[in-house]
Design a protein around this motif. Structure first.
Motif, PDB file in Angstrom:
ATOM      1  N   MET A 161      31.665  18.472  33.283  1.00  0.00           N
ATOM      2  CA  MET A 161      31.121  18.827  31.981  1.00  0.00           C
ATOM      3  C   MET A 161      29.620  19.092  32.024  1.00  0.00           C
ATOM      4  O   MET A 161      29.040  19.517  31.044  1.00  0.00           O
ATOM      5  CB  MET A 161      31.427  17.738  30.960  1.00  0.00           C
ATOM      6  N   ILE A 162      29.007  18.827  33.176  1.00  0.00           N
ATOM      7  CA  ILE A 162      27.594  19.164  33.323  1.00  0.00           C
ATOM      8  C   ILE A 162      27.402  20.669  33.169  1.00  0.00           C
ATOM      9  O   ILE A 162      26.335  21.136  32.738  1.00  0.00           O
ATOM     10  CB  ILE A 162      27.083  18.718  34.708  1.00  0.00           C
ATOM     11  N   ASP A 163      28.452  21.435  33.469  1.00  0.00           N
ATOM     12  CA  ASP A 163      28.327  22.895  33.375  1.00  0.00           C
ATOM     13  C   ASP A 163      28.230  23.386  31.937  1.00  0.00           C
ATOM     14  O   ASP A 163      28.001  24.575  31.689  1.00  0.00           O
ATOM     15  CB  ASP A 163      29.484  23.597  34.096  1.00  0.00           C
ATOM     16  N   ARG A 164      28.371  22.485  30.947  1.00  0.00           N
ATOM     17  CA  ARG A 164      28.193  22.880  29.548  1.00  0.00           C
ATOM     18  C   ARG A 164      26.722  22.907  29.146  1.00  0.00           C
ATOM     19  O   ARG A 164      26.377  23.387  28.081  1.00  0.00           O
ATOM     20  CB  ARG A 164      28.952  21.927  28.625  1.00  0.00           C
ATOM     21  N   PHE A 165      25.871  22.316  29.994  1.00  0.00           N
ATOM     22  CA  PHE A 165      24.441  22.349  29.682  1.00  0.00           C
ATOM     23  C   PHE A 165      23.958  23.796  29.685  1.00  0.00           C
ATOM     24  O   PHE A 165      24.436  24.629  30.459  1.00  0.00           O
ATOM     25  CB  PHE A 165      23.655  21.566  30.743  1.00  0.00           C
ATOM     26  N   GLN A 166      22.992  24.074  28.833  1.00  0.00           N
ATOM     27  CA  GLN A 166      22.364  25.396  28.862  1.00  0.00           C
ATOM     28  C   GLN A 166      21.578  25.538  30.168  1.00  0.00           C
ATOM     29  O   GLN A 166      21.122  24.557  30.759  1.00  0.00           O
ATOM     30  CB  GLN A 166      21.416  25.560  27.675  1.00  0.00           C
ATOM     31  N   ILE A 167      21.436  26.774  30.627  1.00  0.00           N
ATOM     32  CA  ILE A 167      20.721  27.025  31.877  1.00  0.00           C
ATOM     33  C   ILE A 167      19.308  26.454  31.815  1.00  0.00           C
ATOM     34  O   ILE A 167      18.822  25.861  32.776  1.00  0.00           O
ATOM     35  CB  ILE A 167      20.701  28.535  32.187  1.00  0.00           C
ATOM     36  N   ARG A 168      18.657  26.592  30.663  1.00  0.00           N
ATOM     37  CA  ARG A 168      17.299  26.058  30.509  1.00  0.00           C
ATOM     38  C   ARG A 168      17.290  24.545  30.699  1.00  0.00           C
ATOM     39  O   ARG A 168      16.408  23.989  31.352  1.00  0.00           O
ATOM     40  CB  ARG A 168      16.752  26.425  29.123  1.00  0.00           C
ATOM     41  N   GLU A 169      18.303  23.848  30.139  1.00  0.00           N
ATOM     42  CA  GLU A 169      18.388  22.396  30.290  1.00  0.00           C
ATOM     43  C   GLU A 169      18.607  22.000  31.745  1.00  0.00           C
ATOM     44  O   GLU A 169      18.008  21.043  32.243  1.00  0.00           O
ATOM     45  CB  GLU A 169      19.541  21.853  29.443  1.00  0.00           C
ATOM     46  N   LEU A 170      19.483  22.738  32.429  1.00  0.00           N
ATOM     47  CA  LEU A 170      19.752  22.450  33.836  1.00  0.00           C
ATOM     48  C   LEU A 170      18.493  22.643  34.680  1.00  0.00           C
ATOM     49  O   LEU A 170      18.200  21.848  35.576  1.00  0.00           O
ATOM     50  CB  LEU A 170      20.885  23.342  34.356  1.00  0.00           C
ATOM     51  N   GLN A 171      17.733  23.687  34.372  1.00  0.00           N
ATOM     52  CA  GLN A 171      16.482  23.929  35.108  1.00  0.00           C
ATOM     53  C   GLN A 171      15.494  22.790  34.888  1.00  0.00           C
ATOM     54  O   GLN A 171      14.803  22.361  35.814  1.00  0.00           O
ATOM     55  CB  GLN A 171      15.869  25.259  34.655  1.00  0.00           C
ATOM     56  N   GLU A 172      15.431  22.283  33.647  1.00  0.00           N
ATOM     57  CA  GLU A 172      14.536  21.159  33.357  1.00  0.00           C
ATOM     58  C   GLU A 172      14.980  19.896  34.081  1.00  0.00           C
ATOM     59  O   GLU A 172      14.151  19.124  34.575  1.00  0.00           O
ATOM     60  CB  GLU A 172      14.490  20.918  31.847  1.00  0.00           C
ATOM     61  N   LEU A 173      16.308  19.692  34.149  1.00  0.00           N
ATOM     62  CA  LEU A 173      16.821  18.514  34.848  1.00  0.00           C
ATOM     63  C   LEU A 173      16.495  18.557  36.336  1.00  0.00           C
ATOM     64  O   LEU A 173      16.118  17.556  36.943  1.00  0.00           O
ATOM     65  CB  LEU A 173      18.346  18.406  34.656  1.00  0.00           C
ATOM     66  N   VAL A 174      16.646  19.738  36.936  1.00  0.00           N
ATOM     67  CA  VAL A 174      16.364  19.891  38.362  1.00  0.00           C
ATOM     68  C   VAL A 174      14.863  19.831  38.617  1.00  0.00           C
ATOM     69  O   VAL A 174      14.402  19.197  39.576  1.00  0.00           O
ATOM     70  CB  VAL A 174      16.960  21.212  38.896  1.00  0.00           C
ATOM     71  N   GLY A 175      14.080  20.489  37.757  1.00  0.00           N
ATOM     72  CA  GLY A 175      12.625  20.511  37.910  1.00  0.00           C
ATOM     73  C   GLY A 175      12.140  21.800  38.542  1.00  0.00           C
ATOM     74  O   GLY A 175      12.724  22.285  39.519  1.00  0.00           O
ATOM     75  N   ASN A 176      11.075  22.341  37.991  1.00  0.00           N
ATOM     76  CA  ASN A 176      10.565  23.631  38.463  1.00  0.00           C
ATOM     77  C   ASN A 176      10.034  23.571  39.892  1.00  0.00           C
ATOM     78  O   ASN A 176      10.204  24.514  40.670  1.00  0.00           O
ATOM     79  CB  ASN A 176       9.459  24.147  37.520  1.00  0.00           C
TER      80      ASN A 176
END
Length: 545
Positions: free
Chosen positions: A1-16
């Motif tokens: 269900m992590i794949d339901r996150f918006q791409i922007r949210e996933l990028q923030e979680l991973v870190g720039n």
């Protein structure tokens, strides 16, 4: 269900910062599946990167559990609430609060939470294992296990020394040759000879302490004549006064803090001690450690002092410290009698030590030293932490490391990886997981339950690689290790021997006939040649026939 996150949210979680780094390195990583660097910004890869790089503790954070719950429907959250035994008639906001606020641990509700979100069970905290302060051992009813012939000779020489009053000596045996087991035989024999008395074992890490306890329990179960207590004095366990014959195992830091507050404890214990054993004895001349030993032995005219080491000095070039160590143990040393052969040839012939297959990874990367770096090396005879961090963050070097690790993992080899920094260990571990190889990371801050769990997984063959920084050099026994991979540059002979030693156990003692040693060889200005350290261990290597 992590794949339901918006791409922007996933990028923030991973870190720039991490994404920028991965954009450069991942296209060159084998098995990455990326056709173009920008592919890492696609949802599929962001999810995979997050799961690989987030770490086991991410779900222990209530805020993250709330974030996940916000991405499911009202119907789904009510179903999850029913599964968890929570009143599903509450409104959506309260359900999020109730579910995210539940106790996170190794319990059924946490497991159900992971199952619902289709997340790996490894995201759970590791099972806790409580170690009792005092453990009673009954006298044995099982057959005697004999030592090997060279260990028997060490035992006999030690017994002869102990016949004389107040002896101090070092037992030096190469890593992998059974010095702990041999020492336990001496200890058990002396306890049998001195009913009502105790023996103290001192080490500098929890792993070494518990390893000593387990080894003693095994030996006593074969040759003990009466019931004894094992007293643990490290971590959360406090030093207690024995009420009968005991094997007291103490950590240096715990004993130091204890004796500072309650010096009378040392006075009450020392009178009944017949032997004090110092594991990794080359560390005993450090001021804190030395103070602990001297407190125990002060005005004690009965106890013998035995040091155990695989290396007789703290370094080959710290001559004054090596002399101090020699003096501390009265210049007395017992070692393996190997006849005309070197001790390493002798032990390899007996298959006690494995043959080392050297497979250096030569990077040809040049690292220039600052004046501060040079000064540090001159003062401490090893590379400074800042330089190690710089080298370990070099992703051209890391790429070569990951390619080499991939090759070994595909052969299903069991690898211990020594990193140059915590960040490098975590980074390499995450890349291996991204490539779908089993890998875990440990360092000094890893909880003891988590560390114990990871080491057990490695021993049972459930991991390809165990990555670490600053730990696993001592107190770690995994005889079936196929590869020791050293990515940490060092000029310390002691540290290097401890790392190499994790793969030295031969087939005669449950290890392997051959262990591969992969050293990452860099070109470090002036100090780039590894010959000084490697030549010192030339006898370890032998031939690879």
């Amino acid at each position: 269900m992590i794949d339901r996150f918006q791409i922007r949210e996933l990028q923030e979680l991973v870190g720039n910062d991490l994404l920028a780094r991965l954009k450069i390195i991942l296209p060159y990583v084998p098995n990455s599946g990326l056709d173009h660097p920008n592919d890492i910004y696609e949802r599929e890869y962001l999810v995979k990167i997050f799961l690989s790089f987030s770490g086991q503790d991410i779900l222990s954070k209530r805020e993250f559990r709330e974030q996940i719950l916000c991405h499911i429907s009202e119907k789904e959250i009510k179903y999850l609430a029913d599964t968890l035994g929570i009143n599903s008639k509450l409104d959506f906001k309260n359900l999020i609060s109730k579910i995210s606020g539940m106790e996170w641990g190794n319990n059924e509700n946490s497991k159900k939470f992971l199952q619902f979100f289709k997340l790996p069970i490894d995201f759970l905290p590791s099972p806790k294992k409580e170690l009792s302060n005092i453990e009673s051992l009954n006298k044995p009813y099982v057959p005697f296990k004999i030592l090997k012939d060279f260990q028997i000779r060490i035992f006999e020489k030690s017994m002869k020394k102990i016949e004389n009053p107040v002896q101090r000596f070092i037992i030096q045996m190469p890593t992998g040759s059974g010095k702990t087991r041999t020492a336990m035989e001496i200890i058990a024999f002396q306890l049998n000879m001195n009913p009502g008395k105790s023996i103290m074992w001192i080490a500098n890490s929890e792993e070494l302490c518990e390893q000593a306890v387990e080894c003693f329990k095994d030996v006593w179960s074969h040759i003990g004549n009466f019931d004894v207590d094992v007293i643990r004095a490290w971590g959360s366990n406090d030093l207690v006064i024995p009420t009968r014959s005991s094997f007291i195992v103490g950590g240096f830091s715990k004993l130091n803090s204890t004796f500072k507050k309650k010096r009378e404890l040392a006075e009450k214990i020392r009178d009944d001690l017949v032997i004090v054993v110092i594991d990794e004895a080359h560390q005993v001349i450090a001021p804190t450690y030395k103070r602990v030993v001297e407190t125990i032995l002060e005005s004690n005219y009965k106890s013998h002092l035995i040091g155990l080491t695989a290396t007789p000095g703290r370094s080959d070039i710290l001559c004054s410290e090596t002399k101090d160590l020699t003096d501390f143990f009265s210049g007395e040393k017992i070692e393996i009698d190997s006849g005309e052969k070197t001790v390493f040839e002798y032990l390899r012939d007996k298959k006690v030590l494995s043959n080392i297959e050297k497979d250096p990874l030569i990077t040809d990367i040049y690292y220039k030293l600052s004046e501060e770096d040079k000064k540090y090396i001159e003062n401490y005879f090893d590379y400074p932490p800042g330089l190690l961090k710089k080298i370990s963050q070099d992703d051209a070097r890391n790429l070569e490391i990951i390619k080499k690790l991939k090759y070994e993992c595909e052969l299903n080899k069991k690898v211990i990886f020594f990193a140059g920094s915590i960040d490098q260990s975590k980074f390499i571990c995450a890349l291996l997981n991204f490539m779908e190889f089993g890998a875990e990371h440990v360092d000094g801050s890893t909880g003891k339950d988590r560390r114990r769990y990871i080491i057990e997984k490695f021993k049972q063959g459930q991991l390809n690689v165990i990555c670490n920084f600053g730990v696993l050099t001592t107190g770690f026994d995994a005889p079936k290790t196929d590869v020791v991979f050293i990515a940490r540059p060092t000029m310390s002979i002691v540290l290097y021997s401890q790392m190499v030693g994790r793969g030295l156990r031969g087939s005669a003692i449950g290890g392997t006939n051959t262990c591969k040693l992969i050293d990452v060889i860099d070109n470090i200005e002036k100090y780039g040649s590894p010959d000084r350290v490697y030549d010192y261990f030339e006898q370890y290597w032998g031939t690879n026939e």
